[in-house]
Write an enzyme that holds these catalytic residues in place. Structure first.
Site, PDB file in Angstrom:
ATOM      1  N   CYS A 150       0.831  -1.188   0.000  1.00 21.28           N
ATOM      2  CA  CYS A 150       0.000   0.000   0.000  1.00 21.28           C
ATOM      3  C   CYS A 150       0.870   1.243   0.000  1.00 21.28           C
ATOM      4  O   CYS A 150       2.093   1.174  -0.126  1.00 21.28           O
ATOM      5  CB  CYS A 150      -0.912   0.009   1.229  1.00 21.28           C
ATOM      6  SG  CYS A 150      -1.852  -1.513   1.459  1.00 21.28           S
ATOM      7  N   ASP A 180      -3.024  -9.665   7.446  1.00 21.70           N
ATOM      8  CA  ASP A 180      -1.792  -9.585   8.233  1.00 21.70           C
ATOM      9  C   ASP A 180      -1.696  -8.247   8.955  1.00 21.70           C
ATOM     10  O   ASP A 180      -0.945  -8.111   9.926  1.00 21.70           O
ATOM     11  CB  ASP A 180      -0.559  -9.835   7.354  1.00 21.70           C
ATOM     12  CG  ASP A 180      -0.412  -8.825   6.231  1.00 21.70           C
ATOM     13  OD1 ASP A 180      -1.429  -8.251   5.803  1.00 21.70           O
ATOM     14  OD2 ASP A 180       0.725  -8.623   5.760  1.00 21.70           O
TER      15      ASP A 180
END
Length: 641
Positions: free
Chosen positions: A2, A99
């Site tokens: 990201c 995660d």
């Protein structure tokens, strides 16, 4: 994977964070979010752009907030399943399967002690509402970037430098010493930043900001210590099972809820990973590149495509071939923007075009063989520096005669280049030098005098600083193994400063995540437990890795001549880019500002055009530096051309 950003006690933090996050939109087209909370007389703001890889539902969205902790995170944790199981056994309840949530709960339970337990690539900011503290952290090897800027008690951070430049309205000043370093290396080392106030959080480190203005910084992982521990393991006779370690890393790096593909050049590193990945994902896709026939011929490039096809056929891989005949005049400014700092490696274009093709086919995640050469002594420079030790035993008159003869040879004719002559000239440029100087010269662009002749004389002190920094880094260990000293220097400088940097920026420009299974803490620890005389055997580099790969790959792939993940620069320079080179040399901003000296650049162009020396890489970097400098000094922040 990201884009992350945020501010801490920064004026107008909400608007600044929104601008930071908007600049990072290409890193995360699947979602955006922002979180804010008061801190003393100010506030914290965390921003996020999401590229959804694990837990595609809303429970994986960020910034993730839970019971007083807020997290904005970029990366992947390949041991998340084990950490999740351990936390669940301790009573932690999870809402989703990301995660991100594992990281947040690991932080809640262990704080900074969780960092050395993380196996993956990551950069994140985590805020504790109870203490008012913000902590930033970056992975052990610097796979994921994290830039920050501190003014007074305020801080702003982001995944990319261009975001900081945009959020500060173009007020950041260029650090000319960092540009001197980029001329030497053709990238900006991780210890420096192209803008004066900005900095990069070092690999394996964390930074904590408190509401009282105090800032603490610490390290949780040291590559130098890993190398020293590896030396002791080797001395004790411990021999790591490289085949098992690499296979396990490759398996872990396939963790994903979206399709995963691979880079496949046909060389050892990518072929080995592709074969291992195909064991777990039969029919996995792979992407390879080729060049226009006339360009490859002019550059005397090896035919890598036939090897890639052989591997794909043997392991049932769905191979996609991409011919790279780019309009480099259009791509150059775009790539310069996305690379954040002046990086003169044209392999960034290859990465961007491969990732773009994969993204169009619906692939978000790719595996790369990056890092194997640095860790296992696979570059020509490693063997060349060993050969230089032997060359220095040749009588001096013979060395002088050989150097004179090679110097007279051309590196190219009108229609083709001569790789062997280029290599010979390169070798002789450092073969007589002391160890550290020779190693530096074997992979940098200029020697000290050449660099001084190229730049503003007032920057002579910066040249000495850059050279001293390299020497200090190279010598900052007690290894008695020349090959592993080179590998350690590469893993500390070359890998994070160049290869991981351009891989991250180029792939994320195409909204694609690239994973690097060789740059894994377990693989790195095993690599430094391999003595140098097992990494280079005879004239074979990467010998230990080749031995491991021999159980999977055919011999003709394992022991084929080394390929190059590069570009036909001489062809581009002599054709596509020749008018631009003349324009930059005669009237470019770097020349008219006085940073570069026109007469020195003209000599480079003349010698390259005559075929006497190969300065194509030098001139390509001058072009990338010129375009970067134009954007950096425009006064409006970095925006896409």
């Amino acid at each position: 994977m990201c884009g992350i950003a945020g501010t801490y006690r920064w004026p107008d933090g909400k608007a600044v964070t929104d601008r930071l996050t908007e600049t990072l939109a290409h890193r995360g087209p699947d979602g955006a979010g922002r979180y804010g909370h008061p801190v003393g007389d100010g506030e914290v703001q965390l921003g996020h752009r999401r590229l959804a890889i694990l837990d595609l539902s809303g429970t994986g969205a960020q910034p993730m907030v839970s019971d007083g902790l807020a997290l904005t995170y970029n990366g992947e944790l390949y041991n998340a399943p084990e950490l999740r199981a351990e936390l669940a056994a301790a009573g932690v309840r999870f809402r989703g399967t990301s995660d991100t949530e594992v990281l947040l709960q690991a932080w809640r339970r262990w704080g900074t002690d969780c960092l050395p337990r993380l196996r993956g690539m990551f950069a994140f900011g985590i805020f504790d509402e109870r203490t008012g503290e913000l902590v930033l952290a970056r992975d052990q090897l610097g796979i994921k970037p994290l830039f920050l800027l501190r003014r007074g008690r305020g801080l702003v951070f982001a995944s990319e430098l261009k975001a900081l430049a945009a959020a500060t309205g173009g007020s950041l000043e260029v650090d000319h010493a960092a540009l001197v370093a980029s001329l030497l290396y053709y990238w900006v080392p991780d210890s420096r930043c192209a803008f004066r106030e900005a900095e990069k959080l070092p690999p394996g480190s964390w930074l904590r900001c408190g509401p009282d203005g105090r800032v603490q910084q610490g390290r949780f992982w040291h590559l130098k210590d890993v190398a020293a521990e590896g030396r002791e393991r080797a001395r004790s006779g411990e021999r790591p099972d490289l085949a098992a370690v690499v296979a396990e890393s490759a398996r872990r790096h396939l963790l994903s809820d979206v399709p995963v593909a691979t880079f496949l050049s046909g060389g050892l590193d990518s072929s080995y990973l592709t074969a291992l990945a195909a064991r777990h994902q039969p029919g996995i896709s792979a992407y390879t590149i080729g060049f226009r026939a006339e360009d490859a011929r002019f550059e005397a490039m090896p035919d890598d495509l036939r090897y890639a096809r052989q591997v794909a056929e043997r392991f049932g891989v769905d191979l996609h071939e991409i011919e790279i005949a780019p309009d480099v005049l259009d791509l150059l400014p775009r790539m310069t923007y996305h690379l954040d700092e002046p990086i003169g490696d044209p392999a960034a274009i290859n990465t961007f075009l491969i990732c773009s093709a994969a993204r169009e086919a619906g692939v978000k995640v790719m595996l790369s063989g990056m890092g194997a050469d640095e860790l296992f002594a696979g570059y020509r420079k490693h063997l060349a520096n060993l050969l230089a030790l032997r060359y220095q035993r040749v009588p001096r008159p013979l060395r002088r005669g050989l150097s004179t003869a090679v110097d007279r040879l051309p590196v190219a004719s009108a229609r083709r280049g001569y790789r062997s002559v280029r290599f010979a000239k390169r070798f002789l440029s450092f073969a007589d030098l002391p160890e550290e100087t020779a190693f530096r010269r074997s992979y940098t662009m200029y020697d000290r005098d050449e660099l001084l002749a190229l730049i503003d004389p007032d920057l002579a002190g910066a040249v000495e600083d850059v050279l001293t920094e390299h020497a200090d880094t190279y010598q900052d260990n007690d290894l008695d193994d020349f090959v592993n000293r080179m590998c350690l220097a590469d893993a500390r400088m070359f890998l994070p400063g160049l290869n991981l940097a351009y891989t991250d920026r180029s792939s994320m420009a195409a909204s694609t995540e690239v994973r690097v299974p060789y740059v894994d803490v377990e693989v790195v620890e095993a690599a430094f437990a391999v003595p140098g005389d097992r990494k280079i055997v005879g004239r074979q580099g990467k010998a230990a890795l080749k031995e491991a790969a021999g159980s999977v790959l055919p011999r003709e792939i394992v022991y084929r001549p080394k390929g190059l993940f590069s570009a036909p620069l001489r062809a581009w320079m002599s054709r596509d880019l020749a008018p631009l080179v003349r324009e930059v040399v005669d009237d470019g901003v770097l020349v008219t500002s006085g940073f570069l000296r026109r007469d020195a650049l003209r000599r480079l162009v003349a010698e390259d055009a005559a075929g006497h020396r190969d300065f194509s890489k030098h001139l390509w970097h001058v072009l990338t530096l010129e375009y970067w400098y134009r954007g950096a000094t425009s006064g409006s922040g970095r925006t896409l051309p």
